[in-house]
Enzyme design. Structure first.
Site, PDB file in Angstrom:
ATOM      1  N   HIS A  25      71.226  89.556  44.693  1.00 54.42           N
ATOM      2  CA  HIS A  25      69.558  89.670  44.998  1.00 54.42           C
ATOM      3  C   HIS A  25      69.460  91.355  44.666  1.00 54.42           C
ATOM      4  O   HIS A  25      68.717  91.761  45.514  1.00 54.42           O
ATOM      5  CB  HIS A  25      69.702  89.703  47.032  1.00 54.42           C
ATOM      6  CG  HIS A  25      68.595  89.410  47.709  1.00 54.42           C
ATOM      7  ND1 HIS A  25      67.846  88.964  48.920  1.00 54.42           N
ATOM      8  CD2 HIS A  25      67.051  90.129  47.491  1.00 54.42           C
ATOM      9  CE1 HIS A  25      67.005  89.417  49.501  1.00 54.42           C
ATOM     10  NE2 HIS A  25      66.084  89.086  48.236  1.00 54.42           N
ATOM     11  N   HIS A  27      65.314  92.033  42.756  1.00 54.66           N
ATOM     12  CA  HIS A  27      63.652  91.346  42.179  1.00 54.66           C
ATOM     13  C   HIS A  27      64.606  92.215  40.694  1.00 54.66           C
ATOM     14  O   HIS A  27      63.811  93.569  40.756  1.00 54.66           O
ATOM     15  CB  HIS A  27      63.088  91.302  42.634  1.00 54.66           C
ATOM     16  CG  HIS A  27      63.136  90.303  44.575  1.00 54.66           C
ATOM     17  ND1 HIS A  27      62.642  89.514  43.931  1.00 54.66           N
ATOM     18  CD2 HIS A  27      63.775  91.099  44.716  1.00 54.66           C
ATOM     19  CE1 HIS A  27      62.908  88.371  46.248  1.00 54.66           C
ATOM     20  NE2 HIS A  27      63.674  89.921  45.973  1.00 54.66           N
ATOM     21  N   HIS A 205      64.278  83.344  50.200  1.00 51.73           N
ATOM     22  CA  HIS A 205      63.860  84.232  50.953  1.00 51.73           C
ATOM     23  C   HIS A 205      63.832  83.847  52.200  1.00 51.73           C
ATOM     24  O   HIS A 205      63.081  82.513  53.097  1.00 51.73           O
ATOM     25  CB  HIS A 205      62.803  85.218  50.706  1.00 51.73           C
ATOM     26  CG  HIS A 205      63.697  85.865  50.109  1.00 51.73           C
ATOM     27  ND1 HIS A 205      63.794  85.641  48.814  1.00 51.73           N
ATOM     28  CD2 HIS A 205      63.305  87.137  49.667  1.00 51.73           C
ATOM     29  CE1 HIS A 205      64.046  87.015  47.831  1.00 51.73           C
ATOM     30  NE2 HIS A 205      63.576  87.899  48.661  1.00 51.73           N
ATOM     31  N   GLU A 208      63.947  87.151  56.833  1.00 48.46           N
ATOM     32  CA  GLU A 208      63.813  88.407  56.543  1.00 48.46           C
ATOM     33  C   GLU A 208      62.513  88.986  57.381  1.00 48.46           C
ATOM     34  O   GLU A 208      63.233  89.571  58.268  1.00 48.46           O
ATOM     35  CB  GLU A 208      63.019  88.535  55.416  1.00 48.46           C
ATOM     36  CG  GLU A 208      62.410  90.526  54.941  1.00 48.46           C
ATOM     37  CD  GLU A 208      61.976  89.995  53.950  1.00 48.46           C
ATOM     38  OE1 GLU A 208      61.848  88.966  52.931  1.00 48.46           O
ATOM     39  OE2 GLU A 208      62.078  91.345  52.860  1.00 48.46           O
TER      40      GLU A 208
HETATM   41  N1  ADE Z   1      59.485  89.386  46.481  1.00 45.13           N
HETATM   42  C1  ADE Z   1      60.253  91.373  46.213  1.00 45.13           C
HETATM   43  N2  ADE Z   1      60.658  91.469  47.075  1.00 45.13           N
HETATM   44  C2  ADE Z   1      60.768  91.055  48.677  1.00 45.13           C
HETATM   45  C3  ADE Z   1      61.317  90.516  49.544  1.00 45.13           C
HETATM   46  N3  ADE Z   1      62.657  91.750  49.711  1.00 45.13           N
HETATM   47  N4  ADE Z   1      60.487  90.052  49.914  1.00 45.13           N
HETATM   48  C4  ADE Z   1      60.058  88.567  50.083  1.00 45.13           C
HETATM   49  N5  ADE Z   1      59.868  88.830  48.349  1.00 45.13           N
HETATM   50  C5  ADE Z   1      59.932  89.672  48.102  1.00 45.13           C
HETATM   51 ZN    ZN Z   2      64.080  89.690  48.386  1.00 46.77          ZN
END
Ligand code: ADE
Ligand code: ZN
Length: 345
Positions: A25, A27, A205, A208
């Protein structure tokens, strides 16, 4: 379960650094360091709304996910050429190699770039070149997962999928990210069904900031194989039982959760609770340049705050390889190396 020998607390940081691990995970746009934002802006003759690296860094004070995403998308606007994307991914891979990351499955957000007129070829070819080089230079297995932005429409996701089809062999899976609340998984049910038909791995995702209900629909409607974050799942006992029974991985990101105020304090993070409940959770960095740490920073700070043990460390590293999209024999090789580090430490 593999029984880990007793390791004194003062040696735990060295063990956490030394153990091989997978990052599932990350980005890639979230690994764009402020210094690189400035150097790419210069290279591409762009003007930034910040006078210096320090001023930009001072803007990294987030109150929730959206407050972060606004700055994150603005930062990504300096990425224009294939070389930019290659440089970005190469820099991340070099950093994560130092943290003994042996496998990384890297998210990218093509819509952030194609909506600015950057072509899909530019994005994917640059990132992919760095992934190929990761194996040669660092012995790291690196692959790409393309994410749809959930604040945009499902139609836009279908267009993105179509644009990526000429590069099908360069991506292993599909993810779903960006602002979660108000954009539930079911909004993308049709496009995920199409991706499934294409044989792509599926992740999203969920949980969160959003409720456990989003984790349920990511599993039951999108049919994802992993949940990214998923920390809100501990509010729903039935969901916890489902995650345990089906061994659904949760790609947890402790420093991200701290910086986006999902947990007030790292001491309150529920990672030990998720692990002790028998879930396949592991540690990841999410957007390391914005949240103050790459993989080993996440491990070291979370262990110091929560009092997790060497047994937890082993379980987290084991889970990370188990949850990866490598084939069974490659997973076995990584887990054998992990066992060797724990036996000889
Ligand atoms: N894009 C980059 N980081 C993210 C995150 N923590 N949650 C959702 N989208 C994202
Ligand atoms: Zn993320």
């Amino acid at each position: 379960m593999h029984q880990v020998k007793n390791i004194p607390t003062d040696r735990l940081p060295d063990l956490l650094r030394a153990m091989p691990k997978a990052e599932l995970h990350i980005h890639i746009e979230g690994s764009l360091e402020p210094e690189m934002i400035f150097s790419l802006a210069k290279r591409n003759a762009l003007t930034l709304p910040y006078a210096s690296v320090d001023e930009l860094r001072r803007a990294y004070a987030f109150t929730n996910l959206q407050s972060f995403l606004d700055i994150y998308y603005a930062g990504a606007s300096v990425l224009l050429t294939e070389q930019d994307f290659y440089d970005l991914a190469s820099a991340y891979i070099a950093k994560t190699a130092i943290d003994n990351v042996a496998v990384c499955e890297i998210f990218f957000d093509p819509q952030t770039h194609t909506d600015r007129g950057v072509s899909m070829a530019t994005v994917i070819n640059g990132l992919h070149r760095a992934c190929v080089e990761a194996e040669i230079k660092h012995g790291i297995s690196a692959s790409l997962i393309m994410c749809f932005l959930r604040h945009l429409s499902e139609e836009a996701a279908f267009e993105t999928l179509e644009a990526a089809m000429p590069f099908r062999d360069k991506i292993i899976g599909i993810g779903l990210d960006s602002g979660e609340v108000g954009n539930p998984p079911e909004k993308f049910a049709k496009v995920f069904a199409k991706c499934r038909e294409l044989g792509l791995h599926l992740v999203a995702h969920a949980g969160e900031e959003g409720p456990p209900a989003y984790v349920w629909t990511a599993l039951d409607l999108l049919k994802v194989e992993r949940i990214d974050h998923g920390v809100q799942s501990s509010k729903d006992a039935l969901l916890m039982a489902r995650l345990k029974k089906d061994r659904i991985p949760l790609t947890v990101c402790p420093l991200s959760n701290l910086k986006l105020c999902v947990f007030k304090d790292l001491r309150d993070h529920n990672l030990p609770q998720l692990l002790d409940a028998g879930l396949c959770a592991m540690v990841n960095s999410d957007d390391p340049s914005y949240f103050g740490g790459y993989m080993n920073d996440n491990f070291l700070q979370t262990f110091a705050a929560t009092g997790m043990t060497a047994q937890h460390a082993y379980q987290l590293a084991h889970n990370s390889f188990e949850a990866s999209f490598l084939d069974a024999s490659a997973k076995r090789l990584h887990i054998d190396k992990l066992n060797a580090v724990f036996e000889t430490f």
